[in-house]
Design a protein around this motif. Structure first.
Motif, mmCIF file in Angstrom:
data_model
loop_
_atom_site.group_PDB
_atom_site.id
_atom_site.type_symbol
_atom_site.label_atom_id
_atom_site.label_comp_id
_atom_site.label_asym_id
_atom_site.label_seq_id
_atom_site.Cartn_x
_atom_site.Cartn_y
_atom_site.Cartn_z
ATOM 1 N N ILE A 95 0.857 -1.197 0.000
ATOM 2 C CA ILE A 95 0.000 0.000 0.000
ATOM 3 C C ILE A 95 0.884 1.235 0.000
ATOM 4 C CG2 ILE A 95 -1.680 1.313 1.355
ATOM 5 C CD1 ILE A 95 -2.616 -1.355 2.530
ATOM 6 N N TYR A 96 0.560 2.195 -0.866
ATOM 7 C CA TYR A 96 1.323 3.439 -0.917
ATOM 8 C C TYR A 96 0.401 4.606 -0.579
ATOM 9 C CZ TYR A 96 3.929 0.224 -3.885
ATOM 10 O OH TYR A 96 4.554 -0.882 -4.370
ATOM 11 N N THR A 97 0.758 5.343 0.434
ATOM 12 C CA THR A 97 -0.080 6.498 0.769
ATOM 13 C C THR A 97 0.333 7.698 -0.065
ATOM 14 O OG1 THR A 97 1.426 7.110 2.526
ATOM 15 C CG2 THR A 97 -0.464 5.764 3.142
ATOM 16 N N SER A 98 -0.559 8.654 -0.114
ATOM 17 C CA SER A 98 -0.385 9.830 -0.966
ATOM 18 C C SER A 98 0.946 10.531 -0.723
ATOM 19 C CB SER A 98 -1.517 10.809 -0.683
ATOM 20 O OG SER A 98 -1.233 12.049 -1.264
ATOM 21 N N PRO A 99 1.575 10.971 -1.774
ATOM 22 C CA PRO A 99 2.792 11.772 -1.594
ATOM 23 C C PRO A 99 2.419 13.127 -0.996
ATOM 24 C CG PRO A 99 2.139 11.747 -3.887
ATOM 25 C CD PRO A 99 1.241 10.779 -3.184
ATOM 26 N N SER A 100 3.359 13.731 -0.324
ATOM 27 C CA SER A 100 3.034 14.961 0.408
ATOM 28 C C SER A 100 2.648 16.103 -0.530
ATOM 29 C CB SER A 100 4.190 15.378 1.311
ATOM 30 O OG SER A 100 5.399 15.248 0.593
ATOM 31 N N TRP A 101 3.184 16.131 -1.711
ATOM 32 C CA TRP A 101 2.837 17.254 -2.595
ATOM 33 C C TRP A 101 1.368 17.224 -2.995
ATOM 34 C CZ3 TRP A 101 0.930 16.854 -7.550
ATOM 35 C CH2 TRP A 101 1.095 15.640 -8.234
ATOM 36 N N LYS A 102 0.812 16.043 -3.160
ATOM 37 C CA LYS A 102 -0.613 15.969 -3.524
ATOM 38 C C LYS A 102 -1.482 16.457 -2.363
ATOM 39 C CE LYS A 102 -0.392 12.260 -6.948
ATOM 40 N NZ LYS A 102 -0.705 10.844 -7.249
ATOM 41 N N ARG A 103 -1.016 16.108 -1.179
ATOM 42 C CA ARG A 103 -1.767 16.562 -0.013
ATOM 43 C C ARG A 103 -1.736 18.097 0.057
ATOM 44 N NH1 ARG A 103 0.128 12.984 4.631
ATOM 45 N NH2 ARG A 103 0.037 11.540 2.903
ATOM 46 N N GLU A 104 -0.594 18.626 -0.299
ATOM 47 C CA GLU A 104 -0.432 20.079 -0.285
ATOM 48 C C GLU A 104 -1.359 20.735 -1.313
ATOM 49 O OE1 GLU A 104 1.110 21.809 1.837
ATOM 50 O OE2 GLU A 104 0.803 23.742 0.837
ATOM 51 N N VAL A 105 -1.445 20.141 -2.492
ATOM 52 C CA VAL A 105 -2.341 20.690 -3.518
ATOM 53 C C VAL A 105 -3.771 20.699 -3.006
ATOM 54 C CG1 VAL A 105 -3.304 20.346 -5.829
ATOM 55 C CG2 VAL A 105 -0.859 19.961 -5.426
ATOM 56 N N LEU A 106 -4.155 19.598 -2.408
ATOM 57 C CA LEU A 106 -5.520 19.487 -1.884
ATOM 58 C C LEU A 106 -5.782 20.588 -0.853
ATOM 59 C CD1 LEU A 106 -8.174 17.820 -1.632
ATOM 60 C CD2 LEU A 106 -7.061 16.545 0.204
ATOM 61 N N LYS A 107 -4.842 20.766 0.036
ATOM 62 C CA LYS A 107 -5.034 21.771 1.086
ATOM 63 C C LYS A 107 -5.190 23.160 0.496
ATOM 64 C CE LYS A 107 -3.242 19.926 5.351
ATOM 65 N NZ LYS A 107 -2.442 20.182 6.551
ATOM 66 N N ARG A 108 -4.302 23.472 -0.436
ATOM 67 C CA ARG A 108 -4.390 24.803 -1.058
ATOM 68 C C ARG A 108 -5.729 24.996 -1.758
ATOM 69 N NH1 ARG A 108 0.767 27.594 -2.853
ATOM 70 N NH2 ARG A 108 2.366 26.701 -1.514
ATOM 71 N N ALA A 109 -6.152 23.934 -2.435
ATOM 72 C CA ALA A 109 -7.429 24.031 -3.163
ATOM 73 C C ALA A 109 -8.577 24.274 -2.196
ATOM 74 C CB ALA A 109 -7.664 22.761 -3.963
ATOM 75 N N ILE A 120 1.085 17.983 -12.103
ATOM 76 C CA ILE A 120 0.211 18.914 -11.374
ATOM 77 C C ILE A 120 -1.097 19.263 -12.109
ATOM 78 C CG2 ILE A 120 0.034 21.332 -10.621
ATOM 79 C CD1 ILE A 120 2.737 20.991 -9.300
ATOM 80 N N PRO A 121 -1.052 19.668 -13.382
ATOM 81 C CA PRO A 121 -2.317 20.116 -13.999
ATOM 82 C C PRO A 121 -3.427 19.068 -13.926
ATOM 83 C CG PRO A 121 -0.448 20.610 -15.403
ATOM 84 C CD PRO A 121 0.077 19.754 -14.291
ATOM 85 N N LYS A 122 -3.105 17.856 -14.251
ATOM 86 C CA LYS A 122 -4.127 16.807 -14.258
ATOM 87 C C LYS A 122 -4.712 16.586 -12.852
ATOM 88 C CE LYS A 122 -4.890 12.204 -16.023
ATOM 89 N NZ LYS A 122 -4.255 10.896 -16.174
ATOM 90 N N PHE A 123 -3.786 16.538 -11.898
ATOM 91 C CA PHE A 123 -4.233 16.295 -10.533
ATOM 92 C C PHE A 123 -5.072 17.464 -10.012
ATOM 93 C CE2 PHE A 123 -3.419 16.495 -5.870
ATOM 94 C CZ PHE A 123 -4.133 15.354 -5.540
ATOM 95 N N ALA A 124 -4.606 18.672 -10.342
ATOM 96 C CA ALA A 124 -5.322 19.859 -9.879
ATOM 97 C C ALA A 124 -6.762 19.863 -10.398
ATOM 98 C CB ALA A 124 -4.600 21.120 -10.326
ATOM 99 N N GLN A 125 -6.899 19.466 -11.648
ATOM 100 C CA GLN A 125 -8.232 19.428 -12.241
ATOM 101 C C GLN A 125 -9.151 18.465 -11.466
ATOM 102 O OE1 GLN A 125 -7.682 19.273 -16.429
ATOM 103 N NE2 GLN A 125 -9.186 20.944 -16.511
ATOM 104 N N LYS A 126 -8.585 17.317 -11.161
ATOM 105 C CA LYS A 126 -9.362 16.318 -10.430
ATOM 106 C C LYS A 126 -9.734 16.833 -9.040
ATOM 107 C CE LYS A 126 -8.826 11.729 -8.406
ATOM 108 N NZ LYS A 126 -10.273 11.569 -8.272
ATOM 109 N N VAL A 127 -8.774 17.482 -8.391
ATOM 110 C CA VAL A 127 -9.030 18.004 -7.051
ATOM 111 C C VAL A 127 -10.167 19.028 -7.080
ATOM 112 C CG1 VAL A 127 -8.067 19.512 -5.272
ATOM 113 C CG2 VAL A 127 -6.766 17.535 -6.068
ATOM 114 N N ILE A 128 -10.117 19.897 -8.095
ATOM 115 C CA ILE A 128 -11.158 20.917 -8.187
ATOM 116 C C ILE A 128 -12.535 20.277 -8.322
ATOM 117 C CG2 ILE A 128 -12.095 22.769 -9.634
ATOM 118 C CD1 ILE A 128 -9.152 23.558 -10.197
#
Length: 952
Positions: A830-844, A875-883
């Motif tokens: 099992i791999y947990t989320s990398p910290s940068w993705k968590r950061e993107v989520l928080k900012r969003a 980043i762009p793809k992930f950001a879109q999904k987060v939004i």
RNA sequence: GCGGAGGUAGCCAAGUGGUCAAAGGCGGCAGCCUCAAGAGCUGCUCUCGCAGGAGUUCGAGGGUUCAAGUCCCUUCCUCCGCACCA
């Protein structure tokens, strides 16, 4: 506590203990009171599943309020006044086979008891005893000291006072009203007396008096406004008419109409016969317009309908138009008419958008109707009537009525015409014939000198509306029903010749009708507590005036009645404490009658502070999808339900299967399932109680179950406050049960006892016996008297909930993959989320809260962040999904995600053993920031709250 | 006719415009337990899919919206009450 669930043993035990401790016998004290009443049952049968539902709702509310700390008064009585019990005795004495079958098989009364019944007193005695026993067996928390029956002599004094009071206030008046009448039996006919025409209603026609020299030709019509457009009258030349002396007038009507007029309030005397032929060709004068019009022949005129003479409005009535057209070219010279009557000009008086000047003509053309014998003529008549009634406006032809809508003018016009003496009301069945059981054709009879409750009086209605607007109505959507019914209610006959009950004090030949004697009896429960202190004769009007109204002087009352003054004062102070009724909870069948009268009488008698506070309504109960019927079956008695399934299961089931006004369906298969769930509950409780002391530090999963428990408490109390029993049971029982299953499965243990302790209180209103039994093991006072659980905000733990969500979602994902690849896993990573993705989520999320979230803003913020640079491609793809994901989030979830200091790795590590056990394979957990083992690069799919998975 | 309620997966039934492919229960399927049956426990149960995915659903038809089972309009169907009877 026994391992095996034995409901009857437990239930009898606790019912006995409650009774011995008298815990449901409230007296005024310094607590806030809560007075709940359910309409008492009518004693012509045993209590059935419908009662079970209504009364159990009441008991659950009573128990809930009691646990909230209210001093709860929940009393019960029995209703016996009226005709059905008398009718039942007659049937039993006759040994009517159907009655004997129904009461033996459906109501489960042994034949020897049925055979022994000789009087209505015995019926009342038998069913009241059975009802009380049944209600005790299901564990209702009723104060039985206050029970009474509406035929008790004490109660009759109370009713006598009430009617004297209403009479003095001019709420009871005399009048006449039409009833369905059997001329053979010389009796009014009720629904069950009718062989044919059960659906027939009484329609009031207007009789308009056309004048022919000294005679009157009355024409019955449903559309009196069309009198302005009359071009002629219709008489059927083939039928026999009669000349009558009606009051002081000479009438000519059909022979059939004469038969009906005999039963009206008019004085009618037969004077001779007149053939239809004789009338045709004569001219009559229209009493409204003064115009003179011909009497013409028409075959469609039915002597059975109305007066047998019809006024013709060809502009607006298709039949009239057709009949006139049919006369085209007819030779009427033998009637002395030489002109072509089909050319008589139509007179239009209603304007309606769908048609031109002559709607009847347009409709006839539209539907291509041949002549007056064409069946489609009926259709055209209905169509024109409907459109003109709803959309029609009166034209200048109608003089001062011009501009009124047809729908609004009717009552005004009828009133005007009657007061001018040119019209009358004539009652007719909506369907004919109506046949009595004896075989005779029923008529409509005016019963005169009848006593009425003057419900139609506007100021009375206004008061009721005011009362209603201050009340809580549950569920809220039925408030409009009450409003409509108040508007619709007319004067109600309140006296009858037959049946059990109290005599009208000022006119003893009449019995007070039984809906009128059950309107303010909730006050009587307060007096009923003192019944052994006085004889019926002592209950004079001044006693009630003082005790219920606060009028008069207690010393004088004590003096004149001979009742101890302390008792008089005590009853008055009890009344002041307990009244008003806080909640009246009832089946929906009582909305248009009892509950309405309940409000009317309260506002008529009591000052505003004693008006009822709330009404709650529930639906019926069907059996395996079939409507229940007391007289035909199927029927399920309360007694047999409890005998077969036990009180707690019956209560839980019947309240969990439907909400509010929906009908509940009793299905044995589902009740069995409920019993299994209750057994499981008992087993879980046993396991917990036997598991010994397991104190220890609270782990994540313990914090999770305690947090979950708070949500269940919140939902349950919220549901109970709205009397949503189904939702309450879902949360307090089924969902919490599932939580506990997950908790056990996850190896939880430390919080079990704490949960159980709260759980039994949470569900106690629904299954009080089993909860008492479990509570006894835990120790302490009656659960029924303990405090209802309240949400402890400090136990709500968002971290634990999110952690558990990740764990269970991860488990589901792993299992789904295993199912798809159809392999037994040897290695699960099992791999947990990398910290940068968590950061993107928080900012969003932060942007979303500022309402500044869009792709542009988010991207520019991220690009300017140096630590993000190495992920620039992803980043762009992930950001879109987060939004997209964030769009749907509520504030609460966003806050938890933001505030969350919880670490997915540590949460999953805590669940590692569990996950390994579940998938029978060793689990490895890494952060996607630095996976030790990732042969297929799966870690790049890891998301916050959604770890990536690799399986070998 | 008037007034009211309602149409959601095989069935019952929840469902505040956004974690809804939709709670919970029943039924069904599979596994565990058992000599076996039952009970109990666990999972699955719209369709397709050997990597967590995709597609089509909330009586029917339109519309509003970035987003509809949820809001609006039209339409079809079902149930209940309309009294002097409790």
């Amino acid at each position: 506590m026994k391992e095996r669930y034995n409901p009857h043993e437990i239930e009898e035990k606790w019912q006995r203990k409650w009774a011995e401790a008298r815990i449901f016998q409230p007296e005024p004290d310094n607590r806030e009171k809560y007075f709940i009443t359910i309409p008492y049952p009518y004693l012509n049968g045993n209590l059935h599943a419908g009662h079970t539902r209504t009364f159990t709702i009441g008991d659950v509310v009573a128990r809930y309020k009691r646990m909230l700390g209210f001093n709860v008064l929940f009393p019960m009585g029995f209703h016996a006044t009226g005709t059905p019990i008398v009718g039942l005795v007659e049937q039993i004495l006759k040994k009517d086979p159907e009655t004997m079958r129904v009461y033996n098989k459906l109501h489960e009364i042994p034949l020897e008891i049925l055979d022994s019944i000789k009087s209505s007193e015995q019926i009342v005695e038998y069913f009241s005893r059975e009802a009380e026993a049944a209600m005790k067996s299901i564990g209702f928390s009723i104060d039985w000291r206050r029970k009474f029956t509406t035929t008790d002599p004490h109660y009759k004094k109370f009713i006598t006072w009430q009617f004297n009071f209403l009479h003095a206030k001019n709420k009871v008046i005399t009048g006449a009203h039409p009833v369905r009448w059997c001329p053979n039996d010389e009796n009014p006919v009720e629904d069950h007396d009718i062989l044919k025409g059960e659906d027939a209603t009484i329609i009031d026609y207007t009789l308009i008096k056309f004048k022919l020299n000294g005679d009157i030709l009355p024409c019955a019509t449903l559309r009196p406004e069309t009198v302005f457009g009359v071009t002629n009258l219709w008489v059927n030349p083939g039928i026999l008419h009669v000349r009558l002396r009606v009051n002081n007038e000479n009438w000519i009507v059909s022979k059939e109409a004469y038969e009906k007029l005999k039963f009206t309030d008019k004085k009618v005397e037969l004077q001779g016969e007149v053939s239809g032929e004789e009338l045709i060709g004569k001219k009559v004068s229209n009493p409204v317009t003064g115009s003179h019009v011909y009497i013409l022949p028409a075959s469609f005129v039915n002597p059975d309908n109305g007066s047998g003479i019809v006024m013709s409005v060809p502009a607006h009535a298709p039949y009239d138009y057709l009949a006139l057209r049919d006369l085209k070219g007819a030779d009427l010279t033998r009637y002395g008419i030489t002109r072509d009557v089909s050319r008589i000009p139509l007179i239009s008086l209603i304007k309606v958008s769908e048609y031109g000047k002559y709607p009847a003509m347009d409709a006839v053309i539209e539907l291509k109707i041949k002549d007056q014998n064409d069946p489609k003529a009926i259709e055209a008549t209905k169509l024109v009537y409907r459109r003109e009634f709803h959309g029609g406006v009166l034209t200048e032809t109608t003089g001062k009525y011009a501009g009124w809508s047809v729908a609004k003018i009717k009552d005004v016009l009828i009133h005007d015409l009657i007061s001018q003496g040119i019209a009358d009301v004539f009652y007719e069945f909506s369907e004919q014939p109506v046949i009595c059981r004896c075989g005779a054709t029923c008529v409509i009879k005016m019963v005169e000198n009848q006593w009425f409750l003057n419900y139609s009086e506007p100021s009375w209605k206004e008061q009721v509306c005011k009362c209603l607007s201050g009340m809580q109505i549950i569920p809220p959507e039925i408030r409009v029903d009450f409003e409509n019914k108040i508007d619709w209610l007319k004067d109600k006959a309140c006296a009858r010749r037959k049946g059990l009950g109290t005599r009208l004090p000022w006119d003893k030949q009449w019995m007070i009708e039984s809906l009128g004697d059950s309107t303010i009896y909730m006050t009587y429960y307060i007096i009923a507590n003192y019944l052994d202190k006085f004889e019926p004769d002592q209950l004079r009007d001044e006693f009630f005036d003082y005790c219920l109204m606060g009028n008069g002087d207690p010393e004088i009352v004590a003096g004149s009645t001979g009742i101890n003054i302390d008792i008089v004062k005590s009853i008055r102070s009890d009344f002041e404490y307990w009244y008003p009724v806080d909640l009246r909870s009832s089946g929906k069948d009582l909305i248009p009658n009892h509950l309405l009268f309940f409000l009317f009488h309260h506002v008529a008698i009591f000052p505003e502070k004693y008006w009822p506070r709330a009404i709650a309504i529930n639906g019926f109960v069907s059996l395996e999808g079939q409507k229940m019927s007391k007289s035909k079956g199927p029927l399920l008695t309360l007694k047999s339900a409890v005998k077969e399934f036990g009180a707690d299961v019956t209560r839980l089931y019947i309240l969990s299967t439907a909400e509010h006004i929906q009908d509940a369906d009793w299905r044995t298969a589902d009740v069995d399932a409920t019993r299994k769930q209750v057994e499981r509950f008992q087993k879980i409780a046993c396991d917990i109680l036997n598991s010994g002391n397991n104190n220890g530090e609270l782990k994540l999963i313990d914090r999770w179950i305690l947090s979950k428990l708070q949500h269940r408490i919140k939902e349950t109390t919220d549901a109970l406050n709205k009397i949503q029993t189904r939702r309450a049971v879902q949360n307090a029982f089924y969902l919490l049960m599932n939580d506990m299953k997950w908790y056990e499965r996850r190896g939880g243990g430390v919080a079990r006892k704490q949960v159980l302790d709260t759980w039994i209180k949470l569900i106690a209103p629904f299954m009080p016996h089993l909860c008492e039994e479990i509570g006894e093991e835990i120790g302490g006072n009656f659960i029924s008297l303990s405090s209802y659980p309240r949400v402890n905000a400090s136990l709500i733990d968002k971290n634990a909930e999110l952690a558990e969500e990740v764990t269970s979602n991860t488990l589901k994902d792993i299992e789904e993959i295993i199912r798809l690849i159809r392999l037994k896993p040897k290695r699960v990573v099992i791999y947990t989320s990398p910290s940068w993705k968590r950061e993107v989520l928080k900012r969003a999320i932060i942007m979303k809260k500022d309402k500044s979230l869009d792709m542009k803003n988010l991207m520019s913020a991220l690009i300017s962040d140096k630590t993000m640079k190495i992920h620039a491609k992803e980043i762009p793809k992930f950001a879109q999904k987060v939004i997209a994901d964030i769009q749907g989030m509520d504030d609460e979830l966003m806050n938890s995600l933001l505030d969350m200091d919880f670490n997915e790795i540590s949460a999953l590590n805590e669940a590692k053993q569990f996950l390994g056990r579940e998938v029978e394979c060793n689990i490895e957990i890494y952060s996607a920031d630095s996976p030790e083992y990732d042969p297929q690069g799966k870690s790049r799919f890891a998301l916050p709250m959604r770890p990536a998975i690799y399986i070998e």
